[in-house]
Design an enzyme around this catalytic site. Structure first.
Site, PDB file in Angstrom:
ATOM      1  CB  SER A 110      42.407  32.176  55.734  1.00 30.12           C
ATOM      2  OG  SER A 110      42.568  30.930  55.524  1.00 30.12           O
ATOM      3  CD  GLU A 203      47.755  32.868  54.136  1.00 28.81           C
ATOM      4  OE1 GLU A 203      48.305  32.122  54.723  1.00 28.81           O
ATOM      5  OE2 GLU A 203      46.587  32.938  53.644  1.00 28.81           O
ATOM      6  CG  HIS A 273      47.038  30.201  57.868  1.00 26.82           C
ATOM      7  ND1 HIS A 273      46.837  30.773  56.695  1.00 26.82           N
ATOM      8  CD2 HIS A 273      45.593  29.970  58.170  1.00 26.82           C
ATOM      9  CE1 HIS A 273      45.631  30.843  56.145  1.00 26.82           C
ATOM     10  NE2 HIS A 273      44.829  30.128  57.416  1.00 26.82           N
TER      11      HIS A 273
END
Lengths: 301, 301
Positions: A110, A203, A273
């Protein structure tokens, strides 16, 4: 070829550091217990429990903490505490000369995509994988085990079921990627990674579909798609939409741009996630095979 | 020095084109009436009333419409219909060779920042100003008049009241800027503009404060702040925040990065997604004076 940090061995010391969003001591307890169970000794950096608004302490504190762990040759890996936001605020303040003398694994995803890309730009492998904050998440056992195997230098390979948008083929190249928003945010900075000849993985979470499209256009306009060896598309979790629907899913958007070129593409790859978030070694040469039976990724060496 | 397109004269023909979000015929009626009232003849491009999901027609149609207006020497200005999203999807398909033989004014803002920057990168001035969709907005008379003056080559100058975060000083440089999200999205593309020695202006709408910070870090990490002549900060309308508040307003965030350097900075400048959105000529050399009495911006020639 990027440098591979030494594999962990039982008895090694690892640090948990908050480079982004703040965490409590309680939120780190499971990770400490699990890492200890792997035979590691765990050091909690001063950023753990530190607070500055959303951040795990002011920039100076987070940078100092990470710097200390980078410089300390006895710390053999840094597990990032949590994502959120904040890593790009400190990254240009870090000095990687101590790290270069004693490379070590750094793991996260992330917001930590910034560190993964920065390290690859500097010529080092790092791990895109689960963070301390979610070591005990429900359904995350396989992801956690993949992180353990990556840290300890054990072999790993991943597979994903067939997806109707997949584009068949075989690709070999170094892995690069992570969170799409972060990749956009690194464009043109000292942390920006070339993608030519590499396998890119993507992602994201809670992004407006319009913005996913805009970021794909951005990736494409900077030439980051054109010369890919292959593309792995992970979770695009909790997509947002406008009052007038965008009219495509995140995967359909990515397909629009990916099909301008001829590299193989695999969707629904277990990264991102969601609990299925397998450790990927950024910079490691991998072989991607996408076919009618599904997707397989293994390291090429 | 960027090339200045010829000023409009009564009797000139102008086109309204949708490069981004779709608009209805009714939504264009006020703009047609107002432009006609200025003595102009108005052509509605084929993108007006065209629809493709959120867009004013498919990419091919929007690109073809704008291309036609760029190529037609009888069209002396292009007024963009509306922002939203979509301009970056078509920009690399455009051929500016006809435009280069007969430069003309192109006006818009928000998503149209992509065109403003692209034109400046090619060496042409363009107008950052209100679009056809909001020609009749309440409280927008002054903004509209500033667009008229810019199009017709009449002199303009703007002022803004003092703001506690302002940083005093005088700067002279070409204007560059627009929507912060778009500026990020152009980084490293063929539409990306150098900012060194220029006066940068910024605005945005409905952005998370965390993301405003992240975009400022991005701007700074690409060196876009370091060598500015000056900074004009417009509206940051309808800011969003996280469950844990970011702890700074958009202006305070910008101040954090701006004060690393010594250029003058003016906040609350009347540009952005509110009725006070004065026409700025991108690429035009301007003089910015920020002092205890407030801010003044005028063209330097």
């Amino acid at each position: 070829m990027p440098i591979t940090p030494p594999a962990l061995r039982p008895g090694d010391q690892v640090a948990i550091v908050g480079t982004a969003r703040k965490v409590s001591f309680e939120e780190m307890a499971a990770a400490v217990e699990i890492l200890t169970g792997w035979g590691l000794r765990v050091v909690l950096g001063e950023s753990i429990t530190a607070e500055h608004h959303q951040f795990a302490g002011p920039d100076e504190l987070r940078a100092r903490d990470l710097q200390q762990q980078l410089d300390n040759p006895d710390i053999r890996a840094v597990i990032c505490a949590r994502g959120g936001y904040g890593t790009t605020r400190i990254i240009d303040q870090l000095d990687f000369s101590g790290f270069a003398r004693h490379p070590k694994w750094i793991a996260g995803f992330s917001d930590i995509t910034a560190l993964n890309c920065h390290l690859l730009r500097l010529g080092y492998e790092s791990i895109h994988g689960v963070m301390a904050f979610i070591f005990n998440q429900t359904g995350g056992d396989e992801s956690l085990e993949s992180l353990r195997r990556a840290l300890f230098g054990e072999s790993v390979s991943y597979s994903a079921p067939a997806h109707p948008l997949n584009r068949f083929g075989t690709a070999v190249g170094e892995l690069v990627g992570g969170n799409l928003s972060l990749l956009q945010n690194l464009t043109g900075t000292a942390s920006d990674c070339p993608t030519a000849g590499r396998i890119l993985f993507l992602e994201d979470i809670a992004e407006y579909l319009m913005n996913v499209d805009r970021m794909l256009v951005h990736l494409d306009r900077t030439g980051k798609l054109r010369d890919l060896a292959g593309l792995l598309v992970g979770h695009f979790t909790d997509p947002q939409d406008n009052a007038i629907p965008f009219g495509q899913t995140a995967y359909e958007i990515i397909d629009t741009y990916a099909r301008k070129y001829n590299f193989p593409v695999a969707y629904s790859f277990p990264v991102g996630h969601e609990p299925q978030n397998m450790a990927l070694i950024c910079g490691r040469r991998a072989r991607l095979v996408v076919g009618a039976q599904g997707t397989r990724l293994e390291y090429a060496d």
